[in-house]
Scaffold this motif. Structure first.
Motif, PDB file in Angstrom:
ATOM      1  N   MET A 142       0.845  -1.198   0.000  1.00 50.61           N
ATOM      2  CA  MET A 142       0.000   0.000   0.000  1.00 50.61           C
ATOM      3  C   MET A 142       0.876   1.242   0.000  1.00 50.61           C
ATOM      4  SD  MET A 142      -3.297  -0.488   2.440  1.00 50.61           S
ATOM      5  CE  MET A 142      -4.049   0.938   1.632  1.00 50.61           C
ATOM      6  N   ASP A 143       0.489   2.210  -0.818  1.00 47.60           N
ATOM      7  CA  ASP A 143       1.150   3.520  -0.769  1.00 47.60           C
ATOM      8  C   ASP A 143       0.598   4.282   0.425  1.00 47.60           C
ATOM      9  OD1 ASP A 143       2.570   5.828  -1.450  1.00 47.60           O
ATOM     10  OD2 ASP A 143       0.848   6.620  -2.548  1.00 47.60           O
ATOM     11  N   VAL A 144       1.498   4.764   1.284  1.00 46.39           N
ATOM     12  CA  VAL A 144       1.029   5.546   2.441  1.00 46.39           C
ATOM     13  C   VAL A 144       1.497   7.001   2.337  1.00 46.39           C
ATOM     14  CG1 VAL A 144       0.737   3.597   4.018  1.00 46.39           C
ATOM     15  CG2 VAL A 144       3.000   4.700   3.816  1.00 46.39           C
ATOM     16  N   GLY A 145       1.893   7.417   1.106  1.00 46.24           N
ATOM     17  CA  GLY A 145       2.231   8.821   0.925  1.00 46.24           C
ATOM     18  C   GLY A 145       3.439   9.111   0.063  1.00 46.24           C
ATOM     19  N   MET A 146       4.250   8.082  -0.213  1.00 45.47           N
ATOM     20  CA  MET A 146       5.476   8.319  -0.979  1.00 45.47           C
ATOM     21  C   MET A 146       5.213   8.421  -2.481  1.00 45.47           C
ATOM     22  SD  MET A 146       8.974   6.080  -1.008  1.00 45.47           S
ATOM     23  CE  MET A 146      10.503   6.753  -1.669  1.00 45.47           C
ATOM     24  N   LYS A 147       4.114   7.773  -2.905  1.00 45.83           N
ATOM     25  CA  LYS A 147       3.728   7.764  -4.327  1.00 45.83           C
ATOM     26  C   LYS A 147       4.839   7.208  -5.216  1.00 45.83           C
ATOM     27  CE  LYS A 147       0.089  11.247  -4.084  1.00 45.83           C
ATOM     28  NZ  LYS A 147      -0.973  10.238  -4.179  1.00 45.83           N
ATOM     29  N   ARG A 148       5.326   6.050  -4.843  1.00 48.25           N
ATOM     30  CA  ARG A 148       6.322   5.365  -5.668  1.00 48.25           C
ATOM     31  C   ARG A 148       5.699   4.075  -6.185  1.00 48.25           C
ATOM     32  NH1 ARG A 148      12.059   3.613  -3.069  1.00 48.25           N
ATOM     33  NH2 ARG A 148      10.700   2.116  -2.017  1.00 48.25           N
ATOM     34  N   VAL A 149       5.447   3.135  -5.306  1.00 45.99           N
ATOM     35  CA  VAL A 149       4.687   1.937  -5.655  1.00 45.99           C
ATOM     36  C   VAL A 149       3.630   1.734  -4.574  1.00 45.99           C
ATOM     37  CG1 VAL A 149       6.536   0.746  -6.933  1.00 45.99           C
ATOM     38  CG2 VAL A 149       6.362   0.484  -4.459  1.00 45.99           C
ATOM     39  N   GLY A 150       2.726   0.796  -4.788  1.00 49.32           N
ATOM     40  CA  GLY A 150       1.719   0.496  -3.777  1.00 49.32           C
ATOM     41  C   GLY A 150       0.338   1.006  -4.162  1.00 49.32           C
ATOM     42  N   VAL A 151      -0.684   0.185  -3.875  1.00 50.09           N
ATOM     43  CA  VAL A 151      -2.061   0.585  -4.209  1.00 50.09           C
ATOM     44  C   VAL A 151      -2.458   1.773  -3.335  1.00 50.09           C
ATOM     45  CG1 VAL A 151      -2.709  -1.728  -4.971  1.00 50.09           C
ATOM     46  CG2 VAL A 151      -3.109  -1.057  -2.585  1.00 50.09           C
ATOM     47  N   ALA A 152      -3.350   2.591  -3.904  1.00 51.81           N
ATOM     48  CA  ALA A 152      -3.653   3.875  -3.269  1.00 51.81           C
ATOM     49  C   ALA A 152      -4.731   3.778  -2.198  1.00 51.81           C
ATOM     50  CB  ALA A 152      -4.078   4.889  -4.331  1.00 51.81           C
ATOM     51  N   THR A 153      -5.664   2.853  -2.333  1.00 49.45           N
ATOM     52  CA  THR A 153      -6.835   2.862  -1.443  1.00 49.45           C
ATOM     53  C   THR A 153      -7.052   1.511  -0.775  1.00 49.45           C
ATOM     54  OG1 THR A 153      -8.382   2.121  -3.148  1.00 49.45           O
ATOM     55  CG2 THR A 153      -7.975   4.515  -2.988  1.00 49.45           C
ATOM     56  N   ALA A 154      -7.824   1.549   0.319  1.00 50.23           N
ATOM     57  CA  ALA A 154      -8.185   0.316   1.027  1.00 50.23           C
ATOM     58  C   ALA A 154      -8.938  -0.636   0.102  1.00 50.23           C
ATOM     59  CB  ALA A 154      -9.020   0.660   2.267  1.00 50.23           C
ATOM     60  N   SER A 155      -9.832  -0.087  -0.713  1.00 53.14           N
ATOM     61  CA  SER A 155     -10.611  -0.984  -1.580  1.00 53.14           C
ATOM     62  C   SER A 155      -9.718  -1.623  -2.647  1.00 53.14           C
ATOM     63  CB  SER A 155     -11.809  -0.248  -2.196  1.00 53.14           C
ATOM     64  OG  SER A 155     -11.365   0.772  -3.035  1.00 53.14           O
TER      65      SER A 155
END
Lengths: 370, 370
Positions: free
Chosen positions: A139-152
């Motif tokens: 999950m992306d928690v703010g870095m905006k590099r990799v990781g899904v953006a939302t819980a859904s």
């Protein structure tokens, strides 16, 4: 150089030489272990910093629950010292997925995913190898590099993993690499990470899925990890050696830096300047994130000097503010800005005990890019 | 990764993979050889770019008079393919001087000096090893990195070398690395280099000393070297592969770049961005000198994309200006900003012939920092 093998003490080492102070490394490892133990957190150190079985072994001895790597080649090198490996990097191509599936025959092998393409590629490889790969949703928690953006989005991937033969849904991973505030100012951004993770965990729970592992990272936030109550484990890397990024960010004092590059002054032909025998192929050209104007590292013996420019093998040092100018042939000790890519440039590094004894450490996973 | 050894064609190579187009490398080598031959200049290619016996062998076959290195460790690796080696780097410490003196037993070994300390250290090592080291006085011609500043300083060093047992005065070396103008605007700065070299040569002559070798360098100025009539030889390095520094500086077209890093898109989770599996440990974090805003390399298939940020193993690509977005799992080809430190990060590179055949090339002198 052949002489490298014969060096018996620090003064004999051909330069540039990366030297680790054993006592500081042990102290750094122990300090994090104590903190994590107090807060019931697992430590899964990121081995990208040292790429070494020897150092990883010290971390495991101090209670690390497993190791983190970024590449399959690193996992292959480090599997000898850990039963449980996590690749905190998306595997979407055949070579990586196949490599992980093969490692999973003899080890607990985990990896992250942030795309259905990646999950499907991992499942195909695991099925083909007849092994099981543990997968964490990144999950992306703010870095905006990799990781899904939302819980859904995280739920959709978790369901796909859960339903995929050959995969085991292991949890959630995040990297709060965007948090560069001072330690005192980290409570608010870490609270936001906590909210985001809890939202996903709650949504998963409604669908009957649980995140057994919730894995966080980063050295700057390491000792504030208890503020993210969802974390079950942390994955700092740099903490083991530290560097000028960590010092100038306010996360540790200079005396917690375990790694120094011993350099020789090779020229003083230009006024107000000396040149060291280390450049971008020794230090990396990475500037200091929190203090870009500070130059390319810190010279311990000449704190008023500034490494103003690096060529590949030359470090130009502005000594105009120094009371005394280093002489040609003199040795100085430099703490690098960013120790991880710096270690990756060395064929060997040196382990210096308090009694002066030196041990050559192989950078086992150096250059393992795939 | 084990798979690396088994790759039979380009599509099978685990990524990131540095691939050399054999035809372009041969063309680059031949073009410089033709130019140098027309102007009666020797070529002593700087091997810091490729660090490879195989590529150095091609340069020797095409008429190079010897090889240039920056470190003794590089000389040790490359001595197998050249009778005549020049270390274009000051040797002032025991390890380097001793290493050079030993190589001088079986090869013509030359090195530069810009300090009396260095000359004395070299003489002591040569006397101790009972060999002869050729020494060139390094002159600064404007870069202000290393090299004596004036003709009279060069004479003082030349006299010291000439009088030192174990040393042979071979000439003068300079590196016009400060000349970053377009080819059309290089006549004036190269004329200044010429004046400075001639002044030293004339002063030496008055004292009965001659500069048998006058050695210049740099890829940006390579094809204008005839404008410095004092040069007897040139030492370009990057010309063999080229890179975005050379393209954006206006010194070669994109189609003369022989080296590409094949990368895989591993994530598209963040809007208007994709992430490649190459970061600062694959490309180096060196920006493009002539166009710092251009990002960390050029993606051939997506020229409107911009590699906006590198972490160690992630390349974040801004694709907001692209008509089509690369897909997760897709491969792209990146021409790096600075090929020399980039090659130094690879364990192996790949030689691609026009018929599709691949040969693995060892980066023999990779990591030889001493």
């Amino acid at each position: 150089m052949k002489d490298l093998d014969q060096a018996r003490n620090l003064a004999e080492l051909p330069t540039p030489a990366l030297v680790l102070d054993a006592a500081i490394v042990r102290r750094n490892i122990q300090r994090l272990a104590t903190y994590a133990s107090q807060h019931n957190l697992g430590i899964r150190p990121h081995t990208k910093t040292h790429k070494s079985r020897f150092i990883a072994g010290l971390q495991i001895e101090a209670g690390a629950i497993g190791l983190t790597v970024a590449k399959v080649g690193e996992a292959e090198q480090l599997q000898a010292v850990a039963e449980d490996l996590l690749m905190a990097y998306p595997a979407v191509d055949l070579a990586r997925c196949k490599g992980l599936a093969e490692l999973a025959h003899s080890r607990t092998m985990r990896v992250v995913a942030d795309s259905s393409f990646g999950v499907e590629a991992l499942a195909a490889a695991a099925q083909s190898a007849n092994s099981t790969i543990g997968v964490l949703v990144e999950m992306d928690v703010g870095m905006k590099r990799v990781g899904v953006a939302t819980a859904s989005d995280s739920l959709a991937l978790a369901q796909l993993i859960d339903q995929s033969r050959g995969l085991r849904l292991d949890g959630i991973l995040c990297y709060p690499g965007h948090i560069g505030q001072s330690v005192e100012q980290q409570a608010a951004p870490l609270a936001a990470v906590s909210v985001k993770l809890q939202e996903a965990i709650d949504l998963w729970a409604k669908s009957g899925l649980s995140a057994g592992i919730v894995s966080g990272g980063s050295t700057p936030t390491a000792f504030q990890s208890h503020l993210v109550k969802e974390y079950t484990e942390i994955r700092p890397g740099t903490y083991v050696f530290n560097d000028m990024n960590i010092v100038r960010g306010g996360y540790c004092p200079l005396e917690d830096c375990a790694a120094q590059i011993i350099c020789t002054v090779v020229s003083d032909a230009v006024e107000s300047q000396v040149v060291l025998d280390g450049g971008s192929k020794t230090f990396t050209s990475d500037l200091c994130g929190p203090a870009k104007e500070s130059g390319h590292g810190h010279i311990i013996e000449y704190p008023a000097a500034r490494i103003s420019a690096l060529s590949e093998e030359h470090g130009q040092v502005d000594v105009s503010r120094c009371e005394k100018r280093p002489k040609v042939g003199e040795r100085v000790s430099v703490i690098p800005n960013h120790i991880c890519p710096c270690v990756n440039l060395q064929d060997a590094i040196w382990w210096l005990e308090a009694d002066g004894s030196l041990r050559k450490i192989t950078v086992d996973a150096r250059g393992k890019l795939s």
